[in-house]
Scaffold this motif. Structure first.
Motif, mmCIF file in Angstrom:
data_model
loop_
_atom_site.group_PDB
_atom_site.id
_atom_site.type_symbol
_atom_site.label_atom_id
_atom_site.label_comp_id
_atom_site.label_asym_id
_atom_site.label_seq_id
_atom_site.Cartn_x
_atom_site.Cartn_y
_atom_site.Cartn_z
ATOM 1 N N ASN A 70 48.425 45.426 40.066
ATOM 2 C CA ASN A 70 49.054 44.696 38.974
ATOM 3 C C ASN A 70 50.456 45.233 38.736
ATOM 4 O O ASN A 70 50.682 46.436 38.719
ATOM 5 C CB ASN A 70 48.222 44.841 37.697
ATOM 6 N N ASP A 71 51.412 44.323 38.609
ATOM 7 C CA ASP A 71 52.769 44.656 38.194
ATOM 8 C C ASP A 71 53.042 43.824 36.946
ATOM 9 O O ASP A 71 53.114 42.598 37.030
ATOM 10 C CB ASP A 71 53.759 44.304 39.303
ATOM 11 N N PRO A 72 53.157 44.465 35.801
ATOM 12 C CA PRO A 72 53.316 43.701 34.554
ATOM 13 C C PRO A 72 54.566 42.826 34.529
ATOM 14 O O PRO A 72 54.651 41.909 33.721
ATOM 15 C CB PRO A 72 53.348 44.767 33.467
ATOM 16 N N PHE A 73 55.531 43.077 35.408
ATOM 17 C CA PHE A 73 56.762 42.294 35.446
ATOM 18 C C PHE A 73 56.742 41.207 36.524
ATOM 19 O O PHE A 73 57.734 40.519 36.727
ATOM 20 C CB PHE A 73 57.968 43.217 35.651
ATOM 21 N N ASP A 74 55.610 41.088 37.237
ATOM 22 C CA ASP A 74 55.490 40.099 38.308
ATOM 23 C C ASP A 74 54.265 39.224 38.049
ATOM 24 O O ASP A 74 53.125 39.679 38.199
ATOM 25 C CB ASP A 74 55.371 40.797 39.661
ATOM 26 N N SER A 77 51.478 38.913 40.830
ATOM 27 C CA SER A 77 50.704 40.079 41.256
ATOM 28 C C SER A 77 49.305 39.969 40.656
ATOM 29 O O SER A 77 49.003 39.039 39.897
ATOM 30 C CB SER A 77 51.391 41.374 40.799
ATOM 31 N N LEU A 78 48.442 40.906 40.994
ATOM 32 C CA LEU A 78 47.096 40.934 40.422
ATOM 33 C C LEU A 78 47.159 40.943 38.899
ATOM 34 O O LEU A 78 48.041 41.574 38.314
ATOM 35 C CB LEU A 78 46.356 42.196 40.866
ATOM 36 N N SER A 79 46.196 40.286 38.255
ATOM 37 C CA SER A 79 46.180 40.280 36.791
ATOM 38 C C SER A 79 45.713 41.615 36.227
ATOM 39 O O SER A 79 46.095 42.000 35.126
ATOM 40 C CB SER A 79 45.287 39.155 36.271
ATOM 41 N N THR A 80 44.899 42.326 36.971
ATOM 42 C CA THR A 80 44.427 43.658 36.593
ATOM 43 C C THR A 80 44.019 44.391 37.867
ATOM 44 O O THR A 80 43.792 43.766 38.898
ATOM 45 C CB THR A 80 43.251 43.585 35.596
ATOM 46 N N ASN A 81 43.923 45.713 37.800
ATOM 47 C CA ASN A 81 43.630 46.491 39.000
ATOM 48 C C ASN A 81 42.149 46.662 39.312
ATOM 49 O O ASN A 81 41.797 47.054 40.411
ATOM 50 C CB ASN A 81 44.280 47.871 38.905
ATOM 51 N N PHE A 82 41.266 46.394 38.367
ATOM 52 C CA PHE A 82 39.835 46.600 38.578
ATOM 53 C C PHE A 82 39.257 45.365 39.271
ATOM 54 O O PHE A 82 39.082 44.315 38.680
ATOM 55 C CB PHE A 82 39.139 46.839 37.244
ATOM 56 N N ILE A 83 38.939 45.517 40.559
ATOM 57 C CA ILE A 83 38.410 44.429 41.387
ATOM 58 C C ILE A 83 36.902 44.626 41.529
ATOM 59 O O ILE A 83 36.444 45.720 41.848
ATOM 60 C CB ILE A 83 39.049 44.447 42.797
ATOM 61 N N PHE A 84 36.125 43.555 41.294
ATOM 62 C CA PHE A 84 34.685 43.712 41.472
ATOM 63 C C PHE A 84 34.068 42.724 42.437
ATOM 64 O O PHE A 84 32.898 42.865 42.798
ATOM 65 C CB PHE A 84 33.936 43.712 40.133
ATOM 66 N N SER A 85 34.817 41.712 42.917
ATOM 67 C CA SER A 85 34.231 40.810 43.917
ATOM 68 C C SER A 85 35.324 40.193 44.781
ATOM 69 O O SER A 85 36.454 40.005 44.332
ATOM 70 C CB SER A 85 33.400 39.716 43.248
ATOM 71 N N LEU A 86 34.950 39.867 46.031
ATOM 72 C CA LEU A 86 35.859 39.267 46.998
ATOM 73 C C LEU A 86 35.136 38.172 47.766
ATOM 74 O O LEU A 86 33.962 38.327 48.112
ATOM 75 C CB LEU A 86 36.357 40.314 48.008
ATOM 76 N N HIS A 106 46.892 34.198 48.174
ATOM 77 C CA HIS A 106 47.300 33.440 49.359
ATOM 78 C C HIS A 106 47.724 34.463 50.412
ATOM 79 O O HIS A 106 48.732 35.159 50.255
ATOM 80 C CB HIS A 106 48.447 32.483 49.014
ATOM 81 N N LYS A 107 46.949 34.555 51.495
ATOM 82 C CA LYS A 107 47.170 35.613 52.482
ATOM 83 C C LYS A 107 48.515 35.486 53.196
ATOM 84 O O LYS A 107 49.117 36.486 53.556
ATOM 85 C CB LYS A 107 46.025 35.632 53.496
ATOM 86 N N LYS A 108 48.993 34.273 53.389
ATOM 87 C CA LYS A 108 50.252 34.094 54.125
ATOM 88 C C LYS A 108 51.468 34.499 53.291
ATOM 89 O O LYS A 108 52.397 35.119 53.804
ATOM 90 C CB LYS A 108 50.381 32.654 54.600
ATOM 91 N N THR A 109 51.484 34.149 52.016
ATOM 92 C CA THR A 109 52.633 34.506 51.163
ATOM 93 C C THR A 109 52.421 35.815 50.438
ATOM 94 O O THR A 109 53.358 36.361 49.871
ATOM 95 C CB THR A 109 52.900 33.408 50.117
ATOM 96 N N GLN A 110 51.181 36.329 50.456
ATOM 97 C CA GLN A 110 50.793 37.564 49.773
ATOM 98 C C GLN A 110 51.115 37.501 48.279
ATOM 99 O O GLN A 110 51.626 38.450 47.698
ATOM 100 C CB GLN A 110 51.421 38.782 50.447
ATOM 101 N N ARG A 111 50.780 36.360 47.675
ATOM 102 C CA ARG A 111 50.963 36.175 46.236
ATOM 103 C C ARG A 111 49.628 35.856 45.588
ATOM 104 O O ARG A 111 48.769 35.227 46.195
ATOM 105 C CB ARG A 111 51.945 35.039 45.966
ATOM 106 N N PHE A 112 49.512 36.261 44.336
ATOM 107 C CA PHE A 112 48.305 36.014 43.566
ATOM 108 C C PHE A 112 48.570 34.909 42.554
ATOM 109 O O PHE A 112 49.649 34.834 41.959
ATOM 110 C CB PHE A 112 47.886 37.276 42.801
ATOM 111 N N PHE A 113 47.565 34.065 42.360
ATOM 112 C CA PHE A 113 47.593 33.041 41.322
ATOM 113 C C PHE A 113 46.462 33.369 40.369
ATOM 114 O O PHE A 113 45.318 33.529 40.789
ATOM 115 C CB PHE A 113 47.434 31.644 41.936
#
Length: 142
Positions: A70-74, A77-86, A106-113
């Protein structure tokens, strides 16, 4: 009967004795993993190993880790760092987080929605939902 034991001794026994399993390698914090406690693992269709931790999403390519946090200015980026499922869905990873809903990577652009757990918490989440309306995410119904 003696014929079978001779066959086993000369043909099969050497194969059993000399076959070896590939060496097992350990990877951890010293190799770049963001945290030692892994909450979930996924190997995607491209062969990458993804590890969710309490300190971000880690992608292992067989040599090194790339960590997504997570980057609070981006807002992408991830909304939070605690990941529990993929879960993999085509060119996307569905990333379940501890408190901030679903993230679609999105794996190609490496961006999170970001899609919050209930409703749209802010304009960023609403904008991400509008962007995803045009993306083709193959969901499978069971």
């Amino acid at each position: 009967m003696q014929h079978y034991s001779t066959l086993f001794t000369f043909l099969l026994l050497p194969l059993l004795l000399f076959s070896q399993a590939p060496p097992l390698e350990r990877s951890g914090i010293a190799q770049g993993l963001s945290q030692g406690f892994v909450t979930c693992l996924l190997q995607d269709s491209e062969g990458f190993l993804w590890a969710g931790t309490q300190n971000g999403l880690n992608r292992f390519d067989g040599h090194r880790f790339k960590v997504f946090r997570n980057d609070p200015f981006d807002s992408l980026s991830l909304s939070t760092n605690f990941i529990f499922s993929l879960c993999e869905a085509g060119d996307f990873l569905l990333v379940g987080t501890s408190a901030n809903g679903l993230n679609i990577f999105h794996k190609k652009t490496q961006r999170f929605f970001r899609l919050p757990a209930s409703g749209y918490a802010d304009e960023t989440s609403a904008a991400n939902a509008r962007r995803l309306e045009n993306a083709s995410i193959p969901f499978h119904h069971f």
